[in-house]
Design a protein around this motif. Sequence first.
Motif, PDB file in Angstrom:
ATOM      1  N   THR A 120       0.819  -1.210   0.000  1.00 21.09           N
ATOM      2  CA  THR A 120       0.000   0.000   0.000  1.00 21.09           C
ATOM      3  C   THR A 120       0.855   1.264   0.000  1.00 21.09           C
TER       4      THR A 120
ATOM      5  N   LYS B  82      -2.334   8.270  11.315  1.00 22.72           N
ATOM      6  CA  LYS B  82      -3.732   7.825  11.230  1.00 22.72           C
ATOM      7  C   LYS B  82      -4.073   7.144  12.534  1.00 22.72           C
TER       8      LYS B  82
ATOM      9  N   GLU C  15      -8.371   3.146  12.273  1.00 24.32           N
ATOM     10  CA  GLU C  15      -8.461   3.301  10.816  1.00 24.32           C
ATOM     11  C   GLU C  15      -7.432   2.442  10.112  1.00 24.32           C
TER      12      GLU C  15
ATOM     13  N   GLU D 186      -8.532  -1.129  10.168  1.00 25.41           N
ATOM     14  CA  GLU D 186      -9.611  -1.388   9.219  1.00 25.41           C
ATOM     15  C   GLU D 186      -9.064  -1.474   7.794  1.00 25.41           C
ATOM     16  N   ASP D 187      -8.105  -0.589   7.476  1.00 27.73           N
ATOM     17  CA  ASP D 187      -7.463  -0.641   6.156  1.00 27.73           C
ATOM     18  C   ASP D 187      -6.788  -1.988   5.944  1.00 27.73           C
TER      19      ASP D 187
ATOM     20  N   TYR E 298      -7.518  -4.602   3.018  1.00 26.24           N
ATOM     21  CA  TYR E 298      -6.405  -5.045   2.168  1.00 26.24           C
ATOM     22  C   TYR E 298      -6.346  -6.579   2.082  1.00 26.24           C
TER      23      TYR E 298
ATOM     24  N   GLY F  89     -12.920  -4.186   8.496  1.00 29.11           N
ATOM     25  CA  GLY F  89     -12.366  -4.004   7.148  1.00 29.11           C
ATOM     26  C   GLY F  89     -12.633  -5.217   6.275  1.00 29.11           C
TER      27      GLY F  89
END
Lengths: 196, 344
Positions: A16, A60, A64, A67-68, A72, A146
Amino acid sequence: MHGLINCALERFVRDTYGSPIWADVIRASNIEIDTFEAMLSYKNNITFQILTALSQTLEKPPGEVLEDIGMYLVSHSNNEALRRLMRFSGVTFEDFLYSLDDLHDRARLAVPDLTLPDLELLEEVGGQFELLVRANMPGIGFVLMGVLRAMADDYGALVFLEHKGNVANCEKLSISLLENSFSEGREFHLGRAVGE
Amino acid sequence: MQIPTSLIPTFNKLLPMHLSLSGNGEILHTGPTLEKLNICTNICGQNFLDLFTVSRPRNIKTIDALFASNGRNLHLHLRNDETVKLKGVIIPDADDDGGLINLSFGIGVIKAVTTFGLTSADFAPNDLTIEMLYLIEAKSAAMDESRKLNRRLQSARIVAEEKAFTDGLTGLKNRRAMDDLLKQLIDKGIPFALMHLDLDYFKAVNDTLGHAAGDHVLNRVAKILSEETRDSDTVARVGGDEFVVILPKNPPIEKIELFANRIIKRLQQPIPFKGDFCHVSVSAGTTISNFYTKPDVDQMLLDADLALYASKHKGRAAHTLYTGDLRKNETAGSETEASHQKIA
């Protein structure tokens, strides 16, 4: 912590944000390992040190970031194998929700020493669910959120998700399934195409 | 056996690969999954044995034999495609004539799923096929990761071994590598010559020009030794300024002498270092495994060492081949260790 989890973290950051950011995170987390092996085991605190450093590096909030990571895990093209394994759980997103109780045991079938959280789905009325996530891994509920979000897209379902907090190592997620087939979703064939 | 219309949805859902047969083998009804196998446009009305072959048990060639197999495991394949293998069981109807056959893909299910594009809906809801497919994929993914890990560990092991057997300064082999090789040569009975070399005046270089100069000299010696040896020879640095050369396959003594003299001559040239010159030379002693009825590593190292110190006694920059006489002098003098220290 199982190497698969640290490995997933590493791949998330590299895929990412790129390897230089991963190098920054490793430096900031003060651990002496810079690449993880999926089939080895590591001390628990290493994972938490990386997560803290990651949240600081990316500026961040931890929730968050987690969850990313969950998104992913099942939506990135490098993780097609995992997405496929999840899709075996059910024909619709609702089926998938009902199979979450088995997730822990399913993971164990594949990798016997991998401990995933215990999940319990509570059905309420009108497409409303509550998911209890029990594990000794604070924040794992966000990862799961996520995963659910990405799987809903995958199935083409329309959902609304909310993290309801953590009480005594039990995180609570609220799931509103608004529509089971809202969009096309992604294809899933039982048989893998040759060479995949 | 005619399935009552009211029960057809039940049969289709719970046994999606069933066929009901009349007494003469005519197919009366099939489950929906069988329709996907490209058997023929209209399965109903055909004779079962015109579409399917029973491969085990072998003697089932007639409809009567098929019904008589009552409840036994059957191995079948499609007549129009022998690669599609099926498992089945037939239960004759107790009242009526005819009976019901239920089929499954058995172990061929993985191929069948891809070939015919089957989905979960093509299997009974409580069929474990989907779980099996899940497990196969999960296990191969885990196995893949393990294989990758094994490959990485294997290359790491090779690198670590290489490091463990290499002298960090000169890149030559180290003492451990030498011990290993000598043991192997002796175990395999390969004859070899063992030459022990020790630099003369090395300490003076270190003391007057510093350790950097000393290191430079050692690297120069390593280079000369490497240049003068063949690929099959082994050069090791086994101590501060001590080297061992192992020459396998028993080279003739004259060749060993020539080799030693070339090295001695080349090392008598002063070695330039940052505007200064380092003056060293080398003394050497050699023993040959053929001298011994039963070669022993320690004994040979000791004898090569004895020959080396004989060279030092001769006035350095010399080579000596081990002989039994050296040992007699040694025991007579029994002060070699002390004189070693002095000369070195």
